[in-house]
Design an enzyme around this catalytic site. Structure first.
Site, PDB file in Angstrom:
ATOM      1  NE  ARG A 293      -4.106  -1.796  -4.286  1.00 40.72           N
ATOM      2  CZ  ARG A 293      -3.754  -2.032  -3.014  1.00 40.72           C
ATOM      3  NH1 ARG A 293      -3.368  -1.034  -2.232  1.00 40.72           N
ATOM      4  NH2 ARG A 293      -3.763  -3.251  -2.527  1.00 40.72           N
TER       5      ARG A 293
ATOM      6  CG  ASP B 138      -1.965  -0.988   1.308  1.00 37.38           C
ATOM      7  OD1 ASP B 138      -2.261  -1.596   0.264  1.00 37.38           O
ATOM      8  OD2 ASP B 138      -2.541  -1.188   2.394  1.00 37.38           O
TER       9      ASP B 138
END
Ligand code: FDA
Length: 309
Positions: free
Chosen positions: A182, A132
């Protein structure tokens, strides 16, 4: 970032707000919508349900901004336990990790070792690890760790935030490393000198990055948004694309849109957070949508017993 989003992120940082959310039934009910539950079993059960519904998952053990080594060591062990469970369960799932949970703010080398260790275990299990992206204090270190570890293991991915001015350069640098990228809008309060502030600017930046990401085949794109205009653009770019890609969405957000994409035959991965440290995650979900905060306020004063929108 709108004044509302910034205001919520600042206000929820306060210890009194934290207490109001974490100690009231209304706060826990709201968290329940976005978080699978407190335990790994809850996360696995959600991943199983989603797999039965034809969706992949990314399991996120909640926790971030760890300031002591013991907590970072235990987060690493807990992530190993998640991977062990995935090996037993044979679910179409990977893990998402936050480097500050693995000690990045204390000792960069410690976080780097943890990423390498988890990459090795994930490879044994036949899965991947997505890093992340956190707030901009950690962007450089997160990217450097990814650029170091991904070429050695090959089964990592990283989140990049469209709102940061630097992201086009980071994307160009990271695409040749393979893995998966992502693309998301970005969820933290960042100043104007480093990040776009308005919705329109962030969407425009996202679209530009999406075109780049979808037009190459070195890395697998993961289009992480619930914004239908951006999803439509990705659908159109996918018509010309030869390699694979996936959509990604958050647990509890726009489930009807999740089912639509699944029914259209796209690969879809749901980000499934679990664990007791849900407060910082919840504040970001509140900041994204005023209706969530309105629902919370109404249920706090006993005026609303229905679910949030
Ligand atoms: P936008 O906020 O415009 O939402 C579009 C529509 O979706 C809204 O109109 C609403 O209908 C619905 N929606 C969105 N958020 C909602 C919510 N909380 N509650 C209810 N409805 C909501 N960020 C980051 O900084 N680092 C990261 O690593 C990640 N990782 C990540 C993984 C995945 C799988 C996703 C989907 C998102 C992230 N994010 C993230 C979060 C991301 O940056 C962004 O904050 C949110 O996805 C919200 O932005 P949207 O693109 O969905 O658009």
């Amino acid at each position: 970032m709108s004044w509302f989003t910034r205001g919520v992120l600042v206000a929820t940082h306060n210890p009194i707000s934290r207490r109001i959310f974490t100690s009231t039934r209304a706060g826990r009910a709201l968290a329940h919508r976005f978080v699978a539950g407190d335990t790994l079993e809850d996360g696995i059960a959600a991943a199983r349900r989603l797999a039965e519904a034809g969706m992949m998952t990314s399991l996120d053990l909640l926790g971030e901004a760890v300031t002591d080594r013991d907590s970072a060591v235990s987060a690493r062990a807990e992530y190993r336990a998640v991977l062990d469970r995935l090996a037993d369960e044979q679910l179409p799932a990977n893990i998402s990790i936050k480097l500050t949970q693995l000690g990045l703010a204390i000792d960069e080398a410690m976080a780097r070792e943890a990423v390498a260790e988890l990459a090795v275990r994930a490879a044994e299990v036949g899965t991947t690890v997505t890093i992340d992206m956190e707030d901009s204090r950690f962007t450089d270190a997160t990217i450097e760790i990814y650029a170091d570890v991904q070429p050695r293991h090959g089964n990592l991915g990283i989140a990049l935030q469209a709102y940061l001015h630097r992201t086009p350069r980071d994307l160009e640098r990271l695409m040749p490393l393979g893995g998966h990228i992502r693309l998301c809008k970005g969820a933290y309060a960042e100043p104007p000198d480093i990040a776009f502030q308005s919705r329109a600017e962030v969407s425009r930046a996202f679209l530009g990055l999406l075109e780049t990401l979808m037009s190459q085949e070195q890395t697998r794109p993961a289009v992480a948004t619930h914004d239908e205009a951006l999803i439509d653009r990705a659908r159109r770019l996918a018509e010309r694309r030869r390699g694979g890609f996936e959509f990604q969405m958050l647990y509890g957000v726009r489930p009807e849109l999740q089912r639509t994409l699944r029914d259209e035959g796209y690969d879809l991965r749901i980000y499934v957070p679990f664990g007791s440290q849900w407060y910082p995650y919840l504040t970001r979900r509140l900041a994204e949508r005023p209706a969530n905060l309105v629902f919370f306020m109404r249920s706090l004063v006993g005026k609303d017993r229905a679910g949030p929108v």
